[in-house]
Design a protein around this motif. Structure first.
Motif, PDB file in Angstrom:
ATOM      1  N   ILE A 165     -11.217  20.987  12.781  1.00  0.00           N
ATOM      2  CA  ILE A 165     -11.660  22.135  13.573  1.00  0.00           C
ATOM      3  C   ILE A 165     -12.031  23.278  12.643  1.00  0.00           C
ATOM      4  O   ILE A 165     -11.347  23.525  11.646  1.00  0.00           O
ATOM      5  CB  ILE A 165     -10.608  22.582  14.602  1.00  0.00           C
ATOM      6  CG1 ILE A 165     -11.205  23.654  15.521  1.00  0.00           C
ATOM      7  CG2 ILE A 165      -9.336  23.061  13.932  1.00  0.00           C
ATOM      8  CD1 ILE A 165     -10.470  23.895  16.800  1.00  0.00           C
TER       9      ILE A 165
ATOM     10  N   ASN B 160     -16.057  28.114  18.074  1.00  0.00           N
ATOM     11  CA  ASN B 160     -15.370  27.101  17.271  1.00  0.00           C
ATOM     12  C   ASN B 160     -16.145  25.793  17.272  1.00  0.00           C
ATOM     13  O   ASN B 160     -16.915  25.512  18.185  1.00  0.00           O
ATOM     14  CB  ASN B 160     -13.962  26.848  17.844  1.00  0.00           C
ATOM     15  CG  ASN B 160     -13.177  28.121  18.010  1.00  0.00           C
ATOM     16  OD1 ASN B 160     -13.080  28.925  17.098  1.00  0.00           O
ATOM     17  ND2 ASN B 160     -12.616  28.319  19.185  1.00  0.00           N
TER      18      ASN B 160
ATOM     19  N   ARG C 205     -12.573  27.156  13.051  1.00  0.00           N
ATOM     20  CA  ARG C 205     -12.422  28.311  13.934  1.00  0.00           C
ATOM     21  C   ARG C 205     -13.335  29.438  13.458  1.00  0.00           C
ATOM     22  O   ARG C 205     -13.553  29.608  12.275  1.00  0.00           O
ATOM     23  CB  ARG C 205     -10.978  28.786  13.947  1.00  0.00           C
ATOM     24  CG  ARG C 205     -10.027  27.742  14.510  1.00  0.00           C
ATOM     25  CD  ARG C 205      -8.657  28.336  14.741  1.00  0.00           C
ATOM     26  NE  ARG C 205      -7.730  27.338  15.207  1.00  0.00           N
ATOM     27  CZ  ARG C 205      -7.607  26.959  16.468  1.00  0.00           C
ATOM     28  NH1 ARG C 205      -8.369  27.503  17.382  1.00  0.00           N
ATOM     29  NH2 ARG C 205      -6.743  26.038  16.816  1.00  0.00           N
TER      30      ARG C 205
ATOM     31  N   THR D 282     -15.786  26.273  22.416  1.00  0.00           N
ATOM     32  CA  THR D 282     -15.702  25.256  21.377  1.00  0.00           C
ATOM     33  C   THR D 282     -16.738  24.170  21.614  1.00  0.00           C
ATOM     34  O   THR D 282     -16.801  23.600  22.699  1.00  0.00           O
ATOM     35  CB  THR D 282     -14.293  24.626  21.349  1.00  0.00           C
ATOM     36  OG1 THR D 282     -13.328  25.651  21.130  1.00  0.00           O
ATOM     37  CG2 THR D 282     -14.183  23.589  20.243  1.00  0.00           C
TER      38      THR D 282
ATOM     39  N   HIS E 118     -14.319  32.921  23.826  1.00  0.00           N
ATOM     40  CA  HIS E 118     -14.198  31.817  22.875  1.00  0.00           C
ATOM     41  C   HIS E 118     -14.658  30.514  23.521  1.00  0.00           C
ATOM     42  O   HIS E 118     -14.285  30.192  24.631  1.00  0.00           O
ATOM     43  CB  HIS E 118     -12.745  31.672  22.418  1.00  0.00           C
ATOM     44  CG  HIS E 118     -12.203  32.928  21.829  1.00  0.00           C
ATOM     45  ND1 HIS E 118     -12.633  33.437  20.634  1.00  0.00           N
ATOM     46  CD2 HIS E 118     -11.297  33.805  22.296  1.00  0.00           C
ATOM     47  CE1 HIS E 118     -12.001  34.560  20.379  1.00  0.00           C
ATOM     48  NE2 HIS E 118     -11.182  34.811  21.383  1.00  0.00           N
TER      49      HIS E 118
END
Length: 89
Positions: free
Chosen positions: A60, A71, A62, A15, A13
């Protein structure tokens, strides 16, 4: 909020963080030059979520899966003429 940066963190993951300012005249978010894919999501955030780029504002997304990032985080810095170093905290 406390943030910790660690080198070598292994995760699937990631961002992408985009900073935006609020245009004093129109009241809408002003973004830096973005790819068409990111521009589409940023426009959606402005229209659908009411993101204006105002100080301490965030949105945000996701599992957005944009540009190799999982993200997407949009952060408002405040009005364009009033952004200072403190705005980034």
């Amino acid at each position: 909020m406390k943030m910790i940066l660690k080198k070598g963190l292994k995760s699937d993951h990631s961002t992408l963080v985009l900073f935006a300012a609020k245009d004093a005249k129109s009241g809408k978010a002003v973004f830096p030059k973005l790819t068409p894919e990111l521009q589409k999501v940023a426009s959606f955030a402005v229209e659908d979520a009411g993101f204006s780029g105002d100080k301490k504002e965030s949105v945000i997304y996701r599992r957005a899966d944009l540009g190799g990032f999982t993200n997407l985080l949009l952060i408002g810095l405040g009005e364009t003429g009033k952004i200072a170093a403190e705005s980034y905290r």
